[in-house]
Enzyme design. Sequence first.
Site, PDB file in Angstrom:
ATOM      1  N   ASP A   1      -8.883   6.396  -0.698  1.00 13.00           N
ATOM      2  CA  ASP A   1      -7.790   7.159  -1.304  1.00 13.00           C
ATOM      3  C   ASP A   1      -8.361   8.009  -2.440  1.00 13.00           C
ATOM      4  O   ASP A   1      -9.583   8.095  -2.610  1.00 13.00           O
ATOM      5  CB  ASP A   1      -6.666   6.219  -1.782  1.00 13.00           C
ATOM      6  CG  ASP A   1      -7.091   5.371  -2.976  1.00 13.00           C
ATOM      7  OD1 ASP A   1      -8.290   5.407  -3.346  1.00 13.00           O
ATOM      8  OD2 ASP A   1      -6.232   4.680  -3.549  1.00 13.00           O
TER       9      ASP A   1
ATOM     10  N   TYR B   1      -6.096   6.139   5.134  1.00 11.32           N
ATOM     11  CA  TYR B   1      -6.242   5.195   4.015  1.00 11.32           C
ATOM     12  C   TYR B   1      -5.475   3.900   4.297  1.00 11.32           C
ATOM     13  O   TYR B   1      -6.029   2.801   4.203  1.00 11.32           O
ATOM     14  CB  TYR B   1      -5.749   5.812   2.689  1.00 11.32           C
ATOM     15  CG  TYR B   1      -5.611   4.742   1.640  1.00 11.32           C
ATOM     16  CD1 TYR B   1      -6.741   4.190   1.042  1.00 11.32           C
ATOM     17  CD2 TYR B   1      -4.367   4.200   1.315  1.00 11.32           C
ATOM     18  CE1 TYR B   1      -6.638   3.141   0.137  1.00 11.32           C
ATOM     19  CE2 TYR B   1      -4.251   3.159   0.413  1.00 11.32           C
ATOM     20  CZ  TYR B   1      -5.384   2.638  -0.175  1.00 11.32           C
ATOM     21  OH  TYR B   1      -5.278   1.595  -1.048  1.00 11.32           O
TER      22      TYR B   1
ATOM     23  N   GLU C   1       0.826  -1.213   0.000  1.00 12.34           N
ATOM     24  CA  GLU C   1       0.000   0.000   0.000  1.00 12.34           C
ATOM     25  C   GLU C   1       0.863   1.266   0.000  1.00 12.34           C
ATOM     26  O   GLU C   1       0.530   2.247  -0.654  1.00 12.34           O
ATOM     27  CB  GLU C   1      -0.960   0.011   1.193  1.00 12.34           C
ATOM     28  CG  GLU C   1      -2.101  -0.984   1.089  1.00 12.34           C
ATOM     29  CD  GLU C   1      -3.010  -0.761  -0.118  1.00 12.34           C
ATOM     30  OE1 GLU C   1      -2.976   0.331  -0.710  1.00 12.34           O
ATOM     31  OE2 GLU C   1      -3.728  -1.694  -0.497  1.00 12.34           O
TER      32      GLU C   1
HETATM   33  N1  ADE Z   1      -3.796   0.873  -5.345  1.00 11.64           N
HETATM   34  C1  ADE Z   1      -3.773   1.138  -4.037  1.00 11.64           C
HETATM   35  N2  ADE Z   1      -3.982   0.020  -3.310  1.00 11.64           N
HETATM   36  C2  ADE Z   1      -4.112  -0.985  -4.201  1.00 11.64           C
HETATM   37  C3  ADE Z   1      -4.338  -2.367  -4.088  1.00 11.64           C
HETATM   38  N3  ADE Z   1      -4.421  -2.953  -2.899  1.00 11.64           N
HETATM   39  N4  ADE Z   1      -4.430  -3.085  -5.208  1.00 11.64           N
HETATM   40  C4  ADE Z   1      -4.320  -2.485  -6.398  1.00 11.64           C
HETATM   41  N5  ADE Z   1      -4.113  -1.203  -6.577  1.00 11.64           N
HETATM   42  C5  ADE Z   1      -3.994  -0.448  -5.500  1.00 11.64           C
END
Ligand code: ADE
Length: 377
Positions: free
Chosen positions: A169, A151, A68
């Site tokens: 987010d 987030y 993340e």
């Molecule tokens: N962008 C942010 N978190 C994500 C996730 N867990 N999987 C794919 N794209 C992402």
Amino acid sequence: MYKEQNDALLEIRRTYGQLQLAETKTDGLSLPDRLRAMNRPLLAWYGSHARVLPWREDPQPYRVWISEIMLQQTRVEAVKPYFERFMEALPDVQALAEVPDDRLMKLWEGLGYYNRARNLKKAAGLVMSRYGGRMPSEYSELLSLPGIGSYTAGAISSIAFGRPVPAVDGNVLRVISRVAASREDILKASTKRRMEDALRQTMPADQASSFNQGLIEVGALVCVPNGQPKCKECPFFSICLARQQKLLGQIPVKTPPKKRRIEERTVCILECGGQVAIYRRADTGLLASLYELPNKEGYLKQDQLAEAFGFSEGDVTEITPLPEAKHIFSHVEWRMKGYYVRLSGGLPGDCTAAGKQQLKQVYALPNAFGAYTKLIK
Ligand code: ADE
């Protein structure tokens, strides 16, 4: 009597007119009902459209956390090789807590926002001391760790532990704002808080991981940030107010960020006997503690280079101007001119001399210098 009838008729027309107007504005769902109406189609859609991604295959808390943080910096495809390399080098919280800073910066090299990597290490230290190396599952505990905001806390708590908390987010804000035709500025913290509060009430408590990842996925694949959203493929086609009201071009609302300061810089590749000069940057400020090619503020002329970069004119065997380059940070933009300077009598005494192999494997040189590091012979 006639007048009364006429007034009544006018009143009915007025009310009907308002109703018609209301019909074109909304399909009658309240915000919580509209959000609730997202749950079922989203889970069904995610079940058949989720991408197979390394951090999804094995969603342990540490892996979710690292992925993340990396995903806040760049696209999924770009993150994959960084993630695999990071996991191999630092497979658990303890390894991260104990990694030497330079090694950590090397693993992060190219991802940008290096403070995020420093915060990862700080937080890993706290997970070791407070929780014996096990990532906490509670949203509030996660939120108390450096570098973990609402987030990321929501993402770890829901994806790795199945807790019913939202993970909102920029992508999720875009999707929800469109579905609800909200004109609130999504760059405002208050907008995000309101969305989080609303989702906390309406998201499916037993499917938090799929729900949150589904929203992220819709934002990445369907309700895309740049270009036309692919409404025909969207699980929210029939409940999306922005689509119904033809407001997709106007929503989400984002106030334009402040203008970046432009900084002119001169960068030198100083080379002698197959090694180039690099310097370690200060421990605070932009690109703190990373290595850099010699560079100075302003555009220097060729005859100013020796004095500015600490070599002697007599040692120069080659001096070649290099192409201009620019690099954009969040608050500043570097516009760079460069020179390749080959020396015969040694590199400046205060620099670190690095061979090509060491540049690749040991020292973290941020992308800001990428246009020049790739020209090192
Ligand atoms: N962008 C942010 N978190 C994500 C996730 N867990 N999987 C794919 N794209 C992402």
